[in-house]
Design an enzyme around this catalytic site. Structure first.
Site, PDB file in Angstrom:
ATOM      1  N   ARG A 164       0.360   8.048 -12.678  1.00 49.06           N
ATOM      2  CA  ARG A 164      -1.045   7.863 -12.438  1.00 49.06           C
ATOM      3  C   ARG A 164      -1.583   8.499 -11.007  1.00 49.06           C
ATOM      4  O   ARG A 164      -2.473   8.744 -10.885  1.00 49.06           O
ATOM      5  CB  ARG A 164      -1.345   6.500 -12.638  1.00 49.06           C
ATOM      6  N   HIS A 165      -0.433   8.919 -10.201  1.00 47.15           N
ATOM      7  CA  HIS A 165      -0.929   9.389  -8.911  1.00 47.15           C
ATOM      8  C   HIS A 165      -0.009  10.788  -8.554  1.00 47.15           C
ATOM      9  O   HIS A 165      -0.169  11.833  -8.936  1.00 47.15           O
ATOM     10  CB  HIS A 165      -0.943   8.332  -7.581  1.00 47.15           C
ATOM     11  N   ASN A 204       3.268   6.049   3.127  1.00 42.36           N
ATOM     12  CA  ASN A 204       3.094   6.008   1.755  1.00 42.36           C
ATOM     13  C   ASN A 204       1.903   6.952   1.287  1.00 42.36           C
ATOM     14  O   ASN A 204       0.844   6.723   1.594  1.00 42.36           O
ATOM     15  CB  ASN A 204       3.101   4.805   1.018  1.00 42.36           C
ATOM     16  N   HIS A 254       3.464  -3.602   1.877  1.00 39.48           N
ATOM     17  CA  HIS A 254       2.677  -3.608   0.947  1.00 39.48           C
ATOM     18  C   HIS A 254       1.575  -4.444   1.502  1.00 39.48           C
ATOM     19  O   HIS A 254       1.765  -5.723   1.883  1.00 39.48           O
ATOM     20  CB  HIS A 254       3.337  -4.553  -0.418  1.00 39.48           C
ATOM     21  N   GLY A 255       0.532  -3.963   1.423  1.00 34.44           N
ATOM     22  CA  GLY A 255      -0.791  -4.481   1.758  1.00 34.44           C
ATOM     23  C   GLY A 255      -0.923  -4.402   3.355  1.00 34.44           C
ATOM     24  O   GLY A 255      -1.944  -5.034   3.753  1.00 34.44           O
ATOM     25  N   GLU A 289      10.072   5.981  -4.309  1.00 31.34           N
ATOM     26  CA  GLU A 289      10.027   4.790  -5.081  1.00 31.34           C
ATOM     27  C   GLU A 289       9.998   5.079  -6.630  1.00 31.34           C
ATOM     28  O   GLU A 289       9.344   5.978  -6.839  1.00 31.34           O
ATOM     29  CB  GLU A 289       8.612   4.137  -4.605  1.00 31.34           C
ATOM     30  N   ARG A 321     -10.177  13.751  -9.836  1.00 32.95           N
ATOM     31  CA  ARG A 321     -11.035  15.182 -10.306  1.00 32.95           C
ATOM     32  C   ARG A 321     -10.335  16.036 -10.996  1.00 32.95           C
ATOM     33  O   ARG A 321     -10.661  16.899 -11.233  1.00 32.95           O
ATOM     34  CB  ARG A 321     -11.530  15.533  -9.013  1.00 32.95           C
ATOM     35  N   ASP A 368       0.987   8.011  -1.693  1.00 32.33           N
ATOM     36  CA  ASP A 368       0.489   7.892  -3.271  1.00 32.33           C
ATOM     37  C   ASP A 368      -1.099   8.104  -3.214  1.00 32.33           C
ATOM     38  O   ASP A 368      -1.327   8.709  -4.440  1.00 32.33           O
ATOM     39  CB  ASP A 368       0.914   6.805  -3.874  1.00 32.33           C
ATOM     40  N   HIS A 369      -1.741   7.503  -2.499  1.00 35.01           N
ATOM     41  CA  HIS A 369      -3.043   7.484  -2.864  1.00 35.01           C
ATOM     42  C   HIS A 369      -4.096   8.739  -2.427  1.00 35.01           C
ATOM     43  O   HIS A 369      -5.195   8.752  -2.741  1.00 35.01           O
ATOM     44  CB  HIS A 369      -3.886   6.185  -2.332  1.00 35.01           C
ATOM     45  N   HIS A 395       5.851   7.142  -4.731  1.00 34.97           N
ATOM     46  CA  HIS A 395       6.296   6.530  -6.136  1.00 34.97           C
ATOM     47  C   HIS A 395       5.900   7.243  -7.218  1.00 34.97           C
ATOM     48  O   HIS A 395       4.696   7.614  -7.558  1.00 34.97           O
ATOM     49  CB  HIS A 395       5.278   5.170  -5.921  1.00 34.97           C
ATOM     50  N   GLY A 420       0.859   2.557   2.973  1.00 35.23           N
ATOM     51  CA  GLY A 420      -0.167   3.439   2.497  1.00 35.23           C
ATOM     52  C   GLY A 420      -1.473   3.229   2.386  1.00 35.23           C
ATOM     53  O   GLY A 420      -2.167   3.829   2.978  1.00 35.23           O
ATOM     54  N   HIS A 421      -1.576   2.457   1.430  1.00 37.56           N
ATOM     55  CA  HIS A 421      -3.238   2.271   0.843  1.00 37.56           C
ATOM     56  C   HIS A 421      -4.268   2.180   2.155  1.00 37.56           C
ATOM     57  O   HIS A 421      -5.353   2.675   2.022  1.00 37.56           O
ATOM     58  CB  HIS A 421      -3.214   1.037  -0.058  1.00 37.56           C
ATOM     59  N   THR A 464       9.172 -10.957 -10.014  1.00 37.68           N
ATOM     60  CA  THR A 464       9.232 -12.422  -9.808  1.00 37.68           C
ATOM     61  C   THR A 464       7.758 -12.776  -9.478  1.00 37.68           C
ATOM     62  O   THR A 464       6.912 -12.197  -9.379  1.00 37.68           O
ATOM     63  CB  THR A 464      10.457 -12.743  -8.605  1.00 37.68           C
ATOM     64  N   THR A 465       7.868 -14.233  -9.130  1.00 38.59           N
ATOM     65  CA  THR A 465       6.524 -14.795  -8.787  1.00 38.59           C
ATOM     66  C   THR A 465       5.959 -14.153  -7.543  1.00 38.59           C
ATOM     67  O   THR A 465       5.061 -14.102  -7.092  1.00 38.59           O
ATOM     68  CB  THR A 465       6.691 -16.502  -8.769  1.00 38.59           C
ATOM     69  N   GLU A 471      13.632  -4.397   0.833  1.00 35.19           N
ATOM     70  CA  GLU A 471      12.349  -4.385   1.479  1.00 35.19           C
ATOM     71  C   GLU A 471      11.477  -5.501   1.064  1.00 35.19           C
ATOM     72  O   GLU A 471      11.269  -5.803  -0.259  1.00 35.19           O
ATOM     73  CB  GLU A 471      11.621  -3.022   0.831  1.00 35.19           C
ATOM     74  N   ARG A 510       5.448   7.188 -10.519  1.00 37.07           N
ATOM     75  CA  ARG A 510       5.210   5.971 -11.787  1.00 37.07           C
ATOM     76  C   ARG A 510       5.503   6.659 -13.078  1.00 37.07           C
ATOM     77  O   ARG A 510       5.062   7.952 -13.305  1.00 37.07           O
ATOM     78  CB  ARG A 510       3.920   5.370 -11.660  1.00 37.07           C
TER      79      ARG A 510
HETATM   80  N1  PXP Z   1       6.577  -0.563  -0.294  1.00 34.89           N
HETATM   81  C1  PXP Z   1       6.678  -0.788  -1.610  1.00 34.89           C
HETATM   82  C2  PXP Z   1       8.125  -0.891  -2.159  1.00 34.89           C
HETATM   83  C3  PXP Z   1       5.579  -0.291  -2.257  1.00 34.89           C
HETATM   84  O1  PXP Z   1       5.778  -0.175  -3.756  1.00 34.89           O
HETATM   85  C4  PXP Z   1       4.465  -0.087  -1.592  1.00 34.89           C
HETATM   86  C5  PXP Z   1       2.906   0.293  -2.561  1.00 34.89           C
HETATM   87  O2  PXP Z   1       3.236   1.461  -3.158  1.00 34.89           O
HETATM   88  C6  PXP Z   1       4.107   0.104  -0.302  1.00 34.89           C
HETATM   89  C7  PXP Z   1       5.387  -0.427   0.431  1.00 34.89           C
HETATM   90  C8  PXP Z   1       3.037   0.341   0.393  1.00 34.89           C
HETATM   91  O3  PXP Z   1       1.903  -0.492  -0.120  1.00 34.89           O
HETATM   92  P1  PXP Z   1       0.693  -0.149   0.742  1.00 34.89           P
HETATM   93  O4  PXP Z   1      -0.055   0.967  -0.124  1.00 34.89           O
HETATM   94  O5  PXP Z   1      -0.312  -1.530   0.156  1.00 34.89           O
HETATM   95  O6  PXP Z   1       0.497  -0.212   2.132  1.00 34.89           O
END
Ligand code: PXP
Length: 248
Positions: free
Chosen positions: A54-55, A12, A199-200, A75, A23, A14-15, A48, A221-222, A105-106, A156, A50
């Site tokens: 934003r990115h 990913n 994610h994460g 995404e 900048r 995005d960042h 993604h 990604g992040h 969801t929670t 996912e 958005r």
């Molecule tokens: N999968 C989905 C559906 C996401 O929305 C994201 C974050 O954009 C990721 C994976 C990747 O998450 P991360 O950037 O925390 O690795």
């Protein structure tokens, strides 16, 4: 796709765009990162778009569609604007994610159960356009059943709670999250869904998720973009790939 293991890595980017937009201007370039990721062993690129841009911005998606040889996983929130973009570009895959608090969801994934009919109508034209439709969802049986009912091909599973518990040293909670992910990966596959996760995820947390046999794609990604500051993007991707393969 690669033949090193049956587990695909979607990177990913995005960042990279987050950094660029901090900048204004054009650097660092998300497309350059995507091409580098592709050469370093990514099996797909995830981005993604958005609603607030934003990115990633629209021209990034156009550029990725033009230049990538690996599939783009687009995404997006389930909005009319995003459907029109996806139907125009026809990316390999579309992953529907929540953007607003009330859509979650929670567990942090999309609330499919409470908007089942709307989502079924929403994804039908995407599927007709041959986009592989994935739903970003918590490890929750009723939500997974609803994803299968609306005709999604992929779920996912959201690994955020597992990763947060690990980072905060709450090991019992982490193990409980992992058990839930493991059970729900099996459950989802049993319903005929292809199972992805993300994610994460970090070098420390990827192993147990990569070891789940039902999971065939991770989207990360992040952490990779952050680690690129220290070790470079290609080495970070290669190390992630190595950890995924060795866990398999
Ligand atoms: N999968 C989905 C559906 C996401 O929305 C994201 C974050 O954009 C990721 C994976 C990747 O998450 P991360 O950037 O925390 O690795």
């Amino acid at each position: 796709m690669n033949n090193r293991s049956s587990l695909r890595l979607g990177v990913n980017i995005d960042h990279v765009a987050t950094l660029r937009n901090a900048r204004g201007g054009s650097v660092p370039c998300p497309l350059r990162a995507a091409l580098l990721a592709q050469d370093a062993g990514a099996d797909g690129i995830t981005a993604h778009l958005r609603e607030d841009r934003r990115h990633i911005v629209d021209r990034d998606i156009d550029a990725l569609m033009d230049a990538l040889r690996v599939p783009l996983n687009f995404e997006m929130a389930a909005t009319e604007e995003m459907a029109q973009i996806a139907l125009r570009l026809k990316p390999h895959a579309v992953c529907i994610v929540p953007e607003k608090r009330e859509e979650r969801t929670t567990e942090g994934g999309l609330d499919v159960l409470h908007s089942e009919d709307k989502l079924a109508r929403y994804i039908a034209p995407l599927r007709e356009a041959s986009c592989r439709v994935s739903i970003f969802i918590g490890a929750d049986a009723p939500q997974i059943e609803a994803a299968a009912r609306i005709g999604a091909e992929v779920v996912e599973l959201h690994t955020g709670a597992y990763c947060d518990a690990h980072a905060e040293g709450r090991m019992e909670a982490r193990d409980a999250e992992l058990d839930a992910l493991c059970a729900m990966a099996t459950y989802a596959q049993g319903l005929g869904l292809e199972v992805h996760a993300g994610h994460g995820l970090t070098f420390d947390t990827v192993g147990p998720i990569a070891a789940l046999p039902e999971v065939i794609e991770l989207n990360i990604g992040h952490f990779l973009i952050g680690e690129a500051v220290f070790m470079g993007l290609a080495p970070a991707i290669k190390e992630m790939r190595r950890l995924m393969d060795s866990a398999r």
